[in-house]
Scaffold this motif. Structure first.
Motif, mmCIF file in Angstrom:
data_model
loop_
_atom_site.group_PDB
_atom_site.id
_atom_site.type_symbol
_atom_site.label_atom_id
_atom_site.label_comp_id
_atom_site.label_asym_id
_atom_site.label_seq_id
_atom_site.Cartn_x
_atom_site.Cartn_y
_atom_site.Cartn_z
ATOM 1 N N VAL A 258 -9.572 12.868 26.427
ATOM 2 C CA VAL A 258 -9.993 11.930 27.430
ATOM 3 C C VAL A 258 -11.561 12.660 27.809
ATOM 4 O O VAL A 258 -11.446 13.611 28.362
ATOM 5 C CB VAL A 258 -8.921 11.861 28.435
ATOM 6 C CG1 VAL A 258 -9.959 10.893 29.544
ATOM 7 C CG2 VAL A 258 -7.985 11.140 27.954
ATOM 8 N N PRO A 259 -12.460 11.766 27.643
ATOM 9 C CA PRO A 259 -14.006 12.261 27.956
ATOM 10 C C PRO A 259 -13.947 12.103 29.310
ATOM 11 O O PRO A 259 -13.416 10.889 30.163
ATOM 12 C CB PRO A 259 -14.928 11.293 27.504
ATOM 13 C CG PRO A 259 -14.109 9.900 26.953
ATOM 14 C CD PRO A 259 -12.561 10.601 26.930
ATOM 15 N N THR A 266 -21.286 12.768 28.976
ATOM 16 C CA THR A 266 -19.900 13.370 28.732
ATOM 17 C C THR A 266 -20.435 14.724 29.131
ATOM 18 O O THR A 266 -20.760 15.524 28.432
ATOM 19 C CB THR A 266 -19.297 13.279 27.437
ATOM 20 O OG1 THR A 266 -19.148 11.687 27.072
ATOM 21 C CG2 THR A 266 -18.178 13.850 27.361
ATOM 22 N N VAL A 267 -19.521 15.429 30.250
ATOM 23 C CA VAL A 267 -19.626 16.740 30.737
ATOM 24 C C VAL A 267 -18.171 17.491 30.355
ATOM 25 O O VAL A 267 -18.345 18.878 30.455
ATOM 26 C CB VAL A 267 -19.867 16.760 32.048
ATOM 27 C CG1 VAL A 267 -21.239 16.133 32.452
ATOM 28 C CG2 VAL A 267 -18.618 16.068 32.845
ATOM 29 N N ALA A 268 -17.462 16.715 30.027
ATOM 30 C CA ALA A 268 -15.982 17.727 29.625
ATOM 31 C C ALA A 268 -15.084 16.696 28.953
ATOM 32 O O ALA A 268 -15.231 15.603 28.718
ATOM 33 C CB ALA A 268 -15.252 18.415 30.658
ATOM 34 N N ASN A 269 -14.188 17.321 28.054
ATOM 35 C CA ASN A 269 -12.912 16.357 27.471
ATOM 36 C C ASN A 269 -11.596 17.190 28.157
ATOM 37 O O ASN A 269 -11.471 18.265 28.513
ATOM 38 C CB ASN A 269 -12.920 16.602 26.211
ATOM 39 C CG ASN A 269 -14.025 15.841 25.682
ATOM 40 O OD1 ASN A 269 -15.134 16.198 25.420
ATOM 41 N ND2 ASN A 269 -13.577 14.738 25.039
ATOM 42 N N GLY A 270 -10.699 16.292 28.112
ATOM 43 C CA GLY A 270 -9.405 16.921 28.832
ATOM 44 C C GLY A 270 -8.343 16.304 28.200
ATOM 45 O O GLY A 270 -8.386 15.064 27.652
ATOM 46 N N THR A 271 -7.087 16.335 28.527
ATOM 47 C CA THR A 271 -5.762 16.035 28.119
ATOM 48 C C THR A 271 -4.787 15.318 29.442
ATOM 49 O O THR A 271 -5.159 15.871 30.468
ATOM 50 C CB THR A 271 -4.722 16.490 27.473
ATOM 51 O OG1 THR A 271 -4.420 17.620 28.243
ATOM 52 C CG2 THR A 271 -5.196 17.036 25.973
ATOM 53 N N ILE A 272 -4.322 13.967 29.363
ATOM 54 C CA ILE A 272 -3.644 13.424 30.168
ATOM 55 C C ILE A 272 -2.460 13.940 30.498
ATOM 56 O O ILE A 272 -1.364 14.304 29.445
ATOM 57 C CB ILE A 272 -3.539 11.933 29.807
ATOM 58 C CG1 ILE A 272 -4.789 11.140 29.924
ATOM 59 C CG2 ILE A 272 -2.405 11.277 31.161
ATOM 60 C CD1 ILE A 272 -5.629 11.398 31.123
ATOM 61 N N GLY A 273 -1.988 14.213 31.816
ATOM 62 C CA GLY A 273 -0.702 14.906 32.136
ATOM 63 C C GLY A 273 -0.321 14.342 33.746
ATOM 64 O O GLY A 273 -0.822 13.224 34.045
ATOM 65 N N SER A 284 -9.971 20.750 28.748
ATOM 66 C CA SER A 284 -9.668 21.419 27.648
ATOM 67 C C SER A 284 -11.029 21.950 27.126
ATOM 68 O O SER A 284 -11.384 22.958 26.416
ATOM 69 C CB SER A 284 -9.154 20.710 26.516
ATOM 70 O OG SER A 284 -9.539 19.297 26.306
ATOM 71 N N HIS A 285 -12.108 21.164 27.163
ATOM 72 C CA HIS A 285 -13.454 21.498 26.788
ATOM 73 C C HIS A 285 -14.660 21.120 27.738
ATOM 74 O O HIS A 285 -14.561 20.111 28.412
ATOM 75 C CB HIS A 285 -13.831 21.012 25.450
ATOM 76 C CG HIS A 285 -13.005 21.418 24.296
ATOM 77 N ND1 HIS A 285 -11.938 20.927 23.991
ATOM 78 C CD2 HIS A 285 -13.361 22.367 23.365
ATOM 79 C CE1 HIS A 285 -11.233 21.294 22.866
ATOM 80 N NE2 HIS A 285 -12.034 22.520 22.648
ATOM 81 N N ALA A 286 -15.432 21.981 28.088
ATOM 82 C CA ALA A 286 -16.582 21.708 28.903
ATOM 83 C C ALA A 286 -17.883 21.962 28.470
ATOM 84 O O ALA A 286 -18.138 23.060 27.613
ATOM 85 C CB ALA A 286 -16.474 22.226 30.424
#
Length: 287
Positions: A258-259, A266-273, A284-286
């Protein structure tokens, strides 16, 4: 004798989640190159090409989303012939064929079981345009040249890669003035993307080397910024949008990565929890 290196020394390749930001950048370059290519193909103005968020899937998930006739094209990248897939559903193809012959973009009802020669010829021209645009998006180098290999109306017969192989899917929508938008789907195996892109393995170290202001220090630390987590990015035809009513259900697929955006960047990506019974995003990534 060629040297052999074990996986323990070389490390594993990037994961699907790590490849998402790289494919997003490729998608932006692809949209620009494809717009120019389609303008040359039609002889008119360049259309607007919009690219969706990369989603993960398999051949099985692609097949389950298709309804009726579709054209599936196996593409190969570089001398190693690394595979990827392009999918064109029947309705958009028939709309384009009808317009090419002076019509309004009507679709036969019901759809036929096979494509006529006129549709096959148009698909071949679009395939070439997509292949050229992908070659540019991958860097324009000879080693990244994309070519078409073969086409089938059955994914089972085409068998571009293993049915359960992890893929990243990229949807592109083409908007032309006075015409209903049409779309295509591109599928990239993880192994193909891993060979084409470079994923930074030590982003924190790279950031420390940059001579940039410390965002944790004043006056930057107290600046309020609105951060958006884009869970779903979907396209919908105007006719479908105008017919929406309370109670309608829209099937959506939430991306694995998820961006997180500040404005349009876009400053980072992550996962939904979940955290403390609330929906949360784990970064997960910045960038």
């Amino acid at each position: 004798m060629k040297a052999r290196h074990c996986k323990e020394l070389l490390g594993t390749g990037p994961s699907i989640g790590e490849l998402v930001p790289a494919l997003s950048l490729i998608g932006e370059r692809l949209a620009r190159a494809l717009a120019s290519g389609l303008a040359r193909l039609s002889g008119g103005d360049a259309p607007v090409v919009r690219v969706g968020m990369p989603l993960d899937g398999t051949l099985g998930s692609i097949q389950s989303e298709l309804e009726g006739l579709a054209s599936h094209t196996l593409l190969a990248v570089g001398a190693e012939s690394r595979p990827m897939l392009a999918v064109f559903e029947a309705a958009p193809v028939f709309r384009l064929v009808d317009r090419a012959f002076g019509g309004r973009g009507d679709v036969p009802d019901p759809l036929p079981d096979t494509f006529p020669l006129s549709a096959e010829l148009l698909i071949a021209r679009i395939e070439g345009t997509v292949a050229d645009a992908l070659s540019i998006a991958f860097g324009g180098e000879a080693k990244h040249t994309v070519r078409t290999v073969r086409r089938e109306t059955s994914l089972r017969q085409l068998a571009p890669f293993d049915r359960n192989e992890e893929l990243l899917l990229l949807s592109l929508e083409v908007e032309e003035t006075g015409c209903e938008p049409w779309s295509m789907l591109l599928a990239f195996p993880q192994t193909t993307l891993s060979a084409l892109v470079t994923v930074p393995r030590h982003p924190r170290k790279a950031r420390m080397m940059q001579a940039a202001p410390d965002p944790a220090s004043e006056p930057f630390a107290s600046m309020p910024l609105q951060v958006k987590a884009v869970l779903v990015d979907m396209t919908m035809g105007f006719s479908r949008l105008s017919s929406l009513k309370p109670g309608d259900i829209l099937p959506v697929a939430v991306a694995r990565s998820v961006p997180l955006k500040v404005g349009d960047r876009t400053v980072a990506n992550g996962t939904i929890g979940e955290l403390d019974d609330r929906v949360a995003v784990q970064v997960s990534h910045a960038f």
